[in-house]
Scaffold this motif. Structure first.
Motif, short mmCIF file in Angstrom:
data_model
loop_
_atom_site.label_atom_id
_atom_site.label_comp_id
_atom_site.label_asym_id
_atom_site.label_seq_id
_atom_site.Cartn_x
_atom_site.Cartn_y
_atom_site.Cartn_z
N ILE A 1 0.82 -1.22 0.00
CA ILE A 1 0.00 0.00 0.00
C ILE A 1 0.85 1.28 0.00
O ILE A 1 0.54 2.24 -0.70
N LEU A 2 1.96 1.27 0.74
CA LEU A 2 2.78 2.50 0.77
C LEU A 2 3.44 2.77 -0.58
O LEU A 2 3.51 3.92 -1.02
N ALA B 1 -9.79 0.88 3.55
CA ALA B 1 -8.73 -0.09 3.20
C ALA B 1 -9.08 -1.47 3.73
O ALA B 1 -9.85 -1.60 4.69
N GLY B 2 -8.51 -2.51 3.10
CA GLY B 2 -8.66 -3.88 3.61
C GLY B 2 -7.85 -4.05 4.89
O GLY B 2 -7.14 -3.14 5.32
N ILE C 1 -2.78 10.42 5.40
CA ILE C 1 -3.50 9.40 4.63
C ILE C 1 -4.83 9.14 5.32
O ILE C 1 -4.87 8.86 6.52
N PHE C 2 -5.91 9.23 4.55
CA PHE C 2 -7.24 9.21 5.14
C PHE C 2 -8.13 8.20 4.40
O PHE C 2 -8.75 8.55 3.40
N PRO C 3 -8.15 6.93 4.86
CA PRO C 3 -9.13 5.99 4.29
C PRO C 3 -10.51 6.37 4.83
O PRO C 3 -10.74 6.32 6.03
N PHE D 1 -4.63 -1.85 5.95
CA PHE D 1 -4.84 -0.91 7.04
C PHE D 1 -3.83 -1.13 8.17
O PHE D 1 -3.29 -0.17 8.73
N LEU D 2 -3.56 -2.40 8.48
CA LEU D 2 -2.55 -2.66 9.52
C LEU D 2 -1.19 -2.11 9.09
O LEU D 2 -0.45 -1.54 9.88
#
Ligand code: UD1
Length: 366
Positions: free
Chosen positions: A190-191, A267-268, A235-237, A272-273
Motif C-alpha cells: 500500500i505505501l 482499506a482492507g 493518509i485518510f481511508p 490498514f494494519l
C-alpha cells in the motif's frame, strides 16, 4: 456436540470473530460453529474484503439488513435473526463489541432462553450520548457470559453489580488477529502504491456521529487537518458515513484544497494494519484503532472527549484530544517535533484469547 452462533455485522466485528471461528473449528469433536452476518455493513470494502483477508468463509446466514435509522436497523436484525434462532436452536450465541448487531442478536437469543456470551464486555465510555455505549450497557445486562479484554472492564462490571462468576478476563481478541496477520500485513504494497515512505505520514480515520454529523464540528476537524498537512502528509481511508456528510455539508472543496491529504477508499485489513504500523502517528475516533496503535507502539491522538478503552491511555500510546482545531494541531505538532508518548502492551493482549475462550466453553457448556 454444542452448536454455537458467532454474530458479525459491522466492520469492527470481523477481526474479533475470525480467531474464534478458527479456534472453535480446531475442536470439531466438541463444537459445531456457524457464522451469522447481519449485513449491517454491506459494501465490499466494509465487509467482503475483510472476509477475504481474515480467511473467513461465506457466512452460514446473511440477513441483509442494510442501513437505516437505529430503530429500523436494530428492529430488522431482531426480526430476521429470531427466525434463524427458531430454526437452528444453538446452545450458545456469541456477540462482539458494541454495534447495533451486537445488542439486537443478544436480545433475540436471551428471549428464547439461549445463553449469550458478550465478547469485549465491560468497556464503558460513560457517555450515553454514544449509540455504542447504550449497546454495551444493554448487552452486558442480558448476557450470561461476560468476556472482558482488560481488568478495568471487570471493575466496571463489578461496580454495576454483575456477579463475579459471570465475568471472565480473556484478553483482547482483536489482538489475536493482529498477531496472526502482522507478517502478512507487513508485506502489503500500500505505501508503494501511494508513493509514500514509512513514518512520513499520519494516518486518519473518522466516522463517529458526534464528529461527522454536525457541520461545525466536522469543519473544525477538517481545519485542523489542513493545518497539520502543512507539516506532514496525511493518509485518510474514508468511511462511507464521512464521505456522505462531507458531501451533505458542502465541504468537498475544503478537502480537495489540502494538497498533502491523500484520500483513499476504506482499506482492507492487511493494508490498514500496514498503514498503521508504519505511521508517524494516528488520528482517530475509532475504538479498535486506539488498541491496535498501542500494540504497535505508534502514538495515537483520539478525537473524542472520552474513551471506553482507558487502558490504552494508562498503559499505551493513546491520548485524548479536545475537539478544537487548535488543540488537535498542537497535539499533532508536538509529535511531529519529537515529543512522543511511549507505552507498553497490556496484559493478555497476546494472541491467545480465542484459545482461552474455547477452553471456558468446553467446561461451561458440558
Ligand atoms: C457502525 C457502528 C460503530 C462502528 C462502525 C465501524 C453502530 C451503532 N455503529 O457505525 O460502532 O465503529 O460501524 O464502521 O452499530 N454505509 C455504507 N456502506 C456500508 C455500511 C454503511 O454506505 O457498508 C453507510 C450507511 O448508508 C449509513 C452509514 O454508512 O448511512 C453508517 O452506517 P451504520 O452501520 O449505520 O453505522 P456506522 O457509522 O458505520
Amino acid at each position: 456436540m454444542k452448536k454455537i452462533h458467532l454474530i458479525v455485522g459491522a466492520r469492527p466485528n470481523f477481526m474479533k470473530m475470525a480467531p474464534l471461528y478458527k479456534e472453535f473449528n480446531r475442536h470439531k469433536a466438541d463444537f459445531s460453529v456457524k457464522l451469522i452476518h447481519t449485513g449491517q455493513h454491506y459494501d465490499e470494502r466494509m465487509s467482503k474484503f475483510f472476509f477475504d483477508d481474515l480467511q473467513l468463509p461465506v457466512p452460514d446466514e446473511y440477513l441483509e439488513v442494510g442501513s437505516g435509522t437505529h430503530g429500523k436497523q436494530t428492529a430488522r436484525i431482531i426480526e430476521r435473526y429470531e427466525e434463524v434462532l427458531l430454526k437452528d436452536k444453538p446452545d450458545l450465541v456469541i456477540v462482539a463489541g458494541d454495534v447495533n448487531s451486537t445488542v439486537a442478536c443478544a436480545l433475540d437469543a436471551v428471549k428464547l432462553h439461549i445463553p449469550v456470551a458478550h465478547l469485549e464486555a465491560g468497556l464503558r465510555s460513560f457517555a450515553k450520548s454514544m449509540p455504542e455505549e447504550i449497546n454495551r450497557i444493554m448487552t452486558d445486562v442480558i448476557s450470561d457470559y461476560l468476556l472482558t479484554p482488560s481488568i478495568d472492564a471487570n471493575e466496571n462490571l463489578l461496580q454495576e453489580g454483575k456477579p463475579q462468576e459471570k465475568i471472565f478476563l480473556v484478553g483482547n481478541i482483536m489482538i489475536d488477529s493482529l498477531v496472526q496477520y502482522r507478517a502478512k500485513a507487513a508485506e502489503s504494497k500500500i505505501l508503494d502504491d501511494l508513493r509514500i515512505a514509512k513514518k512520513e505520514y499520519a494516518l486518519i480515520t473518522l466516522h463517529r456521529p458526534s464528529n461527522v454529523d454536525r457541520k461545525a464540528g466536522l469543519e473544525a476537524i477538517l481545519d485542523a487537518f489542513a493545518e497539520i498537512s502543512k507539516n506532514l502528509k496525511l493518509i485518510f481511508p474514508i468511511h462511507p458515513r464521512t464521505t456522505k456528510q462531507i458531501r451533505n455539508f458542502g465541504l468537498e472543496e475544503k478537502v480537495q484544497e489540502m494538497e498533502n491529504l491523500i484520500l483513499i477508499p476504506p482499506a482492507g485489513y492487511y493494508d490498514f494494519l500496514n498503514l498503521q504500523m508504519n505511521a508517524k502517528f494516528v488520528l482517530t475516533d475509532s475504538g479498535g484503532i486506539q488498541e491496535e496503535s498501542t500494540y504497535f507502539g505508534v502514538p495515537c491522538l483520539t478525537l473524542r472527549p472520552n474513551t471506553e478503552r482507558p487502558i490504552t491511555i494508562w498503559e499505551g500510546t493513546n491520548q485524548l484530544v479536545k475537539l478544537e482545531s487548535a488543540d488537535i494541531v498542537e497535539a499533532a505538532l508536538k509529535i511531529i517535533g519529537g515529543e512522543v508518548k511511549s507505552g507498553r502492551i497490556p496484559q493478555l493482549w497476546d494472541g491467545k484469547t480465542a484459545a482461552r475462550i474455547v477452553n471456558i466453553f468446553k467446561k461451561e457448556l458440558n
